[in-house]
Design an enzyme around this catalytic site. Sequence first.
Site, PDB file in Angstrom:
ATOM      1  N   ARG A  14      46.750  43.153  46.953  1.00  0.00           N
ATOM      2  CA  ARG A  14      45.475  42.514  47.268  1.00  0.00           C
ATOM      3  C   ARG A  14      45.722  41.121  47.848  1.00  0.00           C
ATOM      4  O   ARG A  14      44.989  40.651  48.702  1.00  0.00           O
ATOM      5  CB  ARG A  14      44.607  42.402  46.016  1.00  0.00           C
ATOM      6  CG  ARG A  14      43.973  43.710  45.627  1.00  0.00           C
ATOM      7  CD  ARG A  14      42.892  43.500  44.587  1.00  0.00           C
ATOM      8  NE  ARG A  14      42.250  44.772  44.284  1.00  0.00           N
ATOM      9  CZ  ARG A  14      42.724  45.613  43.383  1.00  0.00           C
ATOM     10  NH1 ARG A  14      43.800  45.334  42.688  1.00  0.00           N
ATOM     11  NH2 ARG A  14      42.098  46.754  43.169  1.00  0.00           N
ATOM     12  N   HIS A  33      39.612  41.200  39.182  1.00  0.00           N
ATOM     13  CA  HIS A  33      39.781  42.577  39.647  1.00  0.00           C
ATOM     14  C   HIS A  33      41.219  42.711  40.110  1.00  0.00           C
ATOM     15  O   HIS A  33      41.619  42.076  41.065  1.00  0.00           O
ATOM     16  CB  HIS A  33      38.817  42.837  40.800  1.00  0.00           C
ATOM     17  CG  HIS A  33      38.912  44.224  41.344  1.00  0.00           C
ATOM     18  ND1 HIS A  33      38.668  45.339  40.577  1.00  0.00           N
ATOM     19  CD2 HIS A  33      39.215  44.684  42.574  1.00  0.00           C
ATOM     20  CE1 HIS A  33      38.816  46.411  41.321  1.00  0.00           C
ATOM     21  NE2 HIS A  33      39.146  46.044  42.535  1.00  0.00           N
TER      22      HIS A  33
END
Length: 320
Positions: free
Chosen positions: A89, A176
């Site tokens: 990410r 997240h």
Amino acid sequence: MARNKIALIGSGQIGGTLAHLAGLKELGDIVLFDIAEGMPQGKALDLAESSPVDGFDSGLSGTNTYEGIAGSDVVIVTAGVPRKPGMSRDDLLEINLKVMEQVGAGIKKYAPDAFVICITNPLDAMVWALQKFSGLPANKVVGMAGVLDSARFRYFLAEEFKVSVEDVTAFVLGGHGDTMVPLTRYSTVAGVPLTDLVKMGWLTAERLEEIVQRTRDGGAEIVGLLKTGSAFYAPAASAIQMAESYLKDKKRVLPCAAYLDGQYGQKDMYVGVPTVIGENGIERIIEIDLNSDEKAMFDKSVASVNGLVDACKKIQPALA
Ligand code: A3D
């Protein structure tokens, strides 16, 4: 009464699914926005042509200019580059930060009263940057992650116990990503905490830990299978639940990446916490007691999000 207007910034995999779900649920008129020419227009027309079959009345249009989102009540942002296999990410940070700058400016100019839901990864840093770039009040800008992470946890638990997904509740806190914090004490089957279910012999502590880990890796598991993109059905369903709670003032209690101003001992950051979403956006942040293990996991997750935010500030000094 005029229909609500829902703008979808980014009309890719999640954007198209959002439009479909928002139409099927008749949440309002839907505008798909994307930089790709023709694509949002094509998806809007295709979906509009499904409306007589499914029986929903929603205006559907596509646009490549921000004027098209003017006056939106809800804006859902998926613009950016999705994670590819092997890409973390964090790799996405630089590209998607630039996208948030453009999107934030567009929202500021054309939809300053909207409730904005960000989905673009890396989520907690991107929603923080989007709030800064757009200048909207922090209670009106929120990130979608906790509803999805909790849904994955609930699904895995329902499969394990052979019970309905409807009877499993779950709470996932934190950023997240790999440091998310599934709270087993606050996750239940029909109100019975998972920790009690371990004592009752429904599953072992080791098996529960495996399910927790699968939840943490939930995004990567889908990326590994799809190979050409990341999850989109469940992320879209999760964001629609948040949008619906705002538009219908349902005041659902949902875990979301929300702006913390002292709650959980954190300031000027976004991270996943339980919230209440109603007509005023994030109306409340619920501060639950964390035991020392949970607090340690939460602090680790916060540190990881802060690392990404610091990286954003280096790339774009205006954010510092
Ligand atoms: P994808 O199908 O590639 O759609 C992204 C769309 O954004 C594409 O159509 C692009 O053309 C468009 N786009 C790119 N740059 C811009 C720009 N500057 N302005 C407007 N549109 C632009 O991706 P997707 O829909 O599968 O995923 C979208 C995002 O959601 C990615 O960042 C994913 O990593 C993220 N995502 C987050 C979660 C969470 O749980 C937080 C889950 C799944 C995916």
